[in-house]
Design an enzyme around this catalytic site. Structure first.
Site, short mmCIF file in Angstrom:
data_model
loop_
_atom_site.label_atom_id
_atom_site.label_comp_id
_atom_site.label_asym_id
_atom_site.label_seq_id
_atom_site.Cartn_x
_atom_site.Cartn_y
_atom_site.Cartn_z
N GLY A 66 -46.11 0.59 11.08
CA GLY A 66 -45.18 -0.27 11.83
C GLY A 66 -44.16 0.51 12.64
O GLY A 66 -43.27 -0.08 13.25
N ASP A 122 -56.50 -5.90 25.05
CA ASP A 122 -55.18 -6.19 24.47
C ASP A 122 -54.08 -5.44 25.23
O ASP A 122 -52.90 -5.68 24.99
CB ASP A 122 -55.14 -5.82 22.99
CG ASP A 122 -55.55 -4.38 22.72
OD1 ASP A 122 -56.62 -3.97 23.21
OD2 ASP A 122 -54.79 -3.66 22.05
P1 AMP Z 1 -52.10 0.19 20.90
O1 AMP Z 1 -53.17 1.21 20.76
O2 AMP Z 1 -50.71 0.74 20.86
O3 AMP Z 1 -52.31 -0.74 22.05
O4 AMP Z 1 -52.20 -0.70 19.58
C1 AMP Z 1 -53.37 -1.34 19.16
C2 AMP Z 1 -53.10 -2.13 17.90
O5 AMP Z 1 -52.71 -1.28 16.84
C3 AMP Z 1 -52.00 -3.15 18.02
O6 AMP Z 1 -52.35 -4.26 17.23
C4 AMP Z 1 -50.81 -2.45 17.45
O7 AMP Z 1 -49.82 -3.34 16.99
C5 AMP Z 1 -51.44 -1.66 16.34
N1 AMP Z 1 -50.67 -0.48 15.97
C6 AMP Z 1 -50.56 0.69 16.67
N2 AMP Z 1 -49.79 1.57 16.02
C7 AMP Z 1 -49.38 0.96 14.88
C8 AMP Z 1 -48.56 1.36 13.78
N3 AMP Z 1 -47.99 2.56 13.72
N4 AMP Z 1 -48.36 0.46 12.78
C9 AMP Z 1 -48.94 -0.75 12.83
N5 AMP Z 1 -49.72 -1.17 13.82
C10 AMP Z 1 -49.95 -0.34 14.84
MG MG Z 2 -51.49 -2.23 22.89
#
Ligand code: AMP
Ligand code: MG
Length: 484
Positions: free
Chosen positions: A123, A245
């Site tokens: 998170g 996304d």
């Molecule tokens: P992103 O690659 O940043 O677009 O994230 C892809 C997914 O992974 C999304 O659902 C984010 O909320 C989740 N996510 C990325 N990093 C974290 C983290 N450190 N803790 C929880 N969820 C994460």
């Molecule tokens: Mg993202």
């Protein structure tokens, strides 16, 4: 800011659209960056707050007056594979603020602690990637490209464990909304057509109030994305993770991860270390955008027509408009770069031949175009940007010159158009990495300098010409900072 600045239209949608969650307090927040110009645009006055109070606010330790924090639900295709539930795993929507000019904006914390969507994640976020998003999103805004904005970065006083322990941070992001293609997919994948309809209606009214139907909404999203991707290509921007996304319905650039600007022109350029097959390479971005938009169209099918064949025909017809719309936007962007106002036969060849020359000679994308502008400005003084280094460059330059001179608009207008299409400075990846490395070890100065220079990208800032140099071989960064 005593009264609540927020409204909560997204929170008024059905419960299944999100999960309410308070930010989880952090140990000892400190303010690193505050975007006072953006705060003013939003009508937020932070002048009565001490830095300590601001840090507590942007860390989520003290609640924003009137916030109703929630984690949004969404799904998404990541590198082509569908994940039915992603959602805000480390981010929260606090609410919406209507800016001075009447635009509704999401205020969103990124790195604010675990939520119902966190899966294995902690998170949290690390400082360097949050500063990277702050820097590049603000640079994109200064370049005039639709983008989410960055309001603040705070450090948390805690470490996050990635491949090594790193300083933790929270970014406050401002966006037209956080509705993604993946938000539609979340409901469509569950067969929840009712929710797709509610979401479409909400997004249509919020972003494209002139669109009268789901089909017109689809057209509007396609057009916004065609324009956006063309604008990226015209400044050499590579998003790096164009998963569904990470593609916003509003047409803003969103989710700055391993993104970067190209130095030497090569359409195959990839920066992200996780993009092994070049799926999100520079020149592949329009193709991928259309692939993503096709996923959106699939979600909307039941809303387009009750008869599936008719719905599919309408969606196909809409999707078929993307390529010509992108091409038109890109051509007109490239013509602006060459200082050519009206379209003429032969323009496509003029543009194409220049790009071929540039690729063959590994010419720097940004500097070549800026040199052309300098040359247009003072042809007698400026050395030809091409003749010295490029074999047939002089021939191309002569062709461009006669086309430029024959253009039937005031010379000063042509020059202004060129100036605002050809930045003097972009966030060069090696400069960005250096600034982030320094910030991570406690020296924020190089970051602040870079950030300041990037605020006026179309101005020739002679004192900072060093920042326009492409990387030397040993400075070259092939893979961007991918710690998140
Ligand atoms: P992103 O690659 O940043 O677009 O994230 C892809 C997914 O992974 C999304 O659902 C984010 O909320 C989740 N996510 C990325 N990093 C974290 C983290 N450190 N803790 C929880 N969820 C994460
Ligand atoms: Mg993202």
């Amino acid at each position: 800011m005593i009264r609540s600045p927020f409204t909560h239209t997204y929170a008024a949608l059905p419960d299944r659209f999100y999960v309410r969650q308070e930010p989880l307090p952090v140990r000892s927040p400190e303010l690193v960056m505050l975007n006072t110009a953006l705060a003013t645009e939003l009508g937020l006055n932070f002048s009565y707050y001490s830095d300590k109070e601001l840090a507590a606010l942007f860390a989520g330790n003290t609640p924003f007056p009137g916030a109703d924090p929630l984690a949004m639900a969404y799904a998404g295709h990541q590198f082509g594979h569908f994940v039915p539930q992603l959602g805000d795993g480390r981010a929260l929507l606090l609410g919406e603020i209507t800016s001075a000019s009447g635009q509704r904006r999401d205020i969103h914390l990124k790195g604010s602690g675990r939520t119902a969507f966190s899966r294995q994640g902690d998170g949290r976020a690390a400082l360097a990637p949050m500063l990277r998003e702050y820097l590049i999103s603000e640079a994109m805004h200064a370049l005039g490209i639709p983008t989410t904005r960055a309001l603040a970065v705070v450090t948390t006083g805690e470490t996050v464990q990635r491949d090594k322990p790193l300083p933790g941070a929270i970014l406050t992001r401002v966006a037209a909304s956080h509705i993604r293609i993946g938000t539609f997919q979340y409901f469509a994948a569950r067969g929840d057509v009712d929710s797709v309809r509610i979401l479409t209606d909400y997004a249509r009214k919020r972003h494209y109030p002139d669109a009268a139907s789901p089909l017109e909404f689809l057209h509007a999203v396609l057009e916004a994305q065609a324009t956006l991707i063309a604008a990226w290509l015209c400044v050499g921007f590579i998003h790096g993770v164009m998963n569904t996304d990470n593609m916003s319905i509003s047409g803003e650039t969103i989710d700055y991860g391993p993104c970067a600007f190209m130095d030497a022109y090569d359409p195959k350029t990839v920066f992200s270390s996780i993009d092994r097959n070049g799926r999100y390479a520079y020149a592949n971005q329009p193709t991928i955008a259309l692939w993503n938009l096709t996923r959106l169209a699939e979600c909307l099918l039941p809303l387009l027509d009750d008869a599936p064949p008719r719905a599919e025909a309408l969606a196909t017809e809409a999707l078929n408009r993307f390529a010509p719309e992108f091409e038109t936007a890109w051509q007109s962007g490239m013509r602006r770069k060459l200082g050519l106002s009206a379209e003429e036969a032969g323009d496509a060849a003029l543009i194409g031949d220049l790009l071929q020359l540039m690729q063959r000679h590994k010419a720097d994308f940004t500097n070549t175009f800026r040199a052309l502008y300098d040359h247009a400005l003072s042809p007698e003084n400026a050395p030809s940007p091409f003749a010295a280094t490029i074999d047939t460059g002089q021939e191309w330059l002569n062709r461009w010159r006669s086309r430029f001179d024959a253009t039937n608009s005031p010379r000063s207008e042509q020059l202004e158009m060129m100036r605002y299409a050809n930045p003097f400075i972009i966030p060069r990846n090696h400069q960005v990495e250096n600034a982030l490395m320094a910030a991570q070890t406690g020296d924020i100065k190089p970051f602040e300098t870079l950030h300041r220079i990037l605020a006026a990208p179309y101005t020739t800032q002679a004192d900072y010409r060093d920042y326009t140099n492409p990387p030397k071989d040993k400075e070259r960064v092939f893979k961007t900072f991918c710690g998140t």
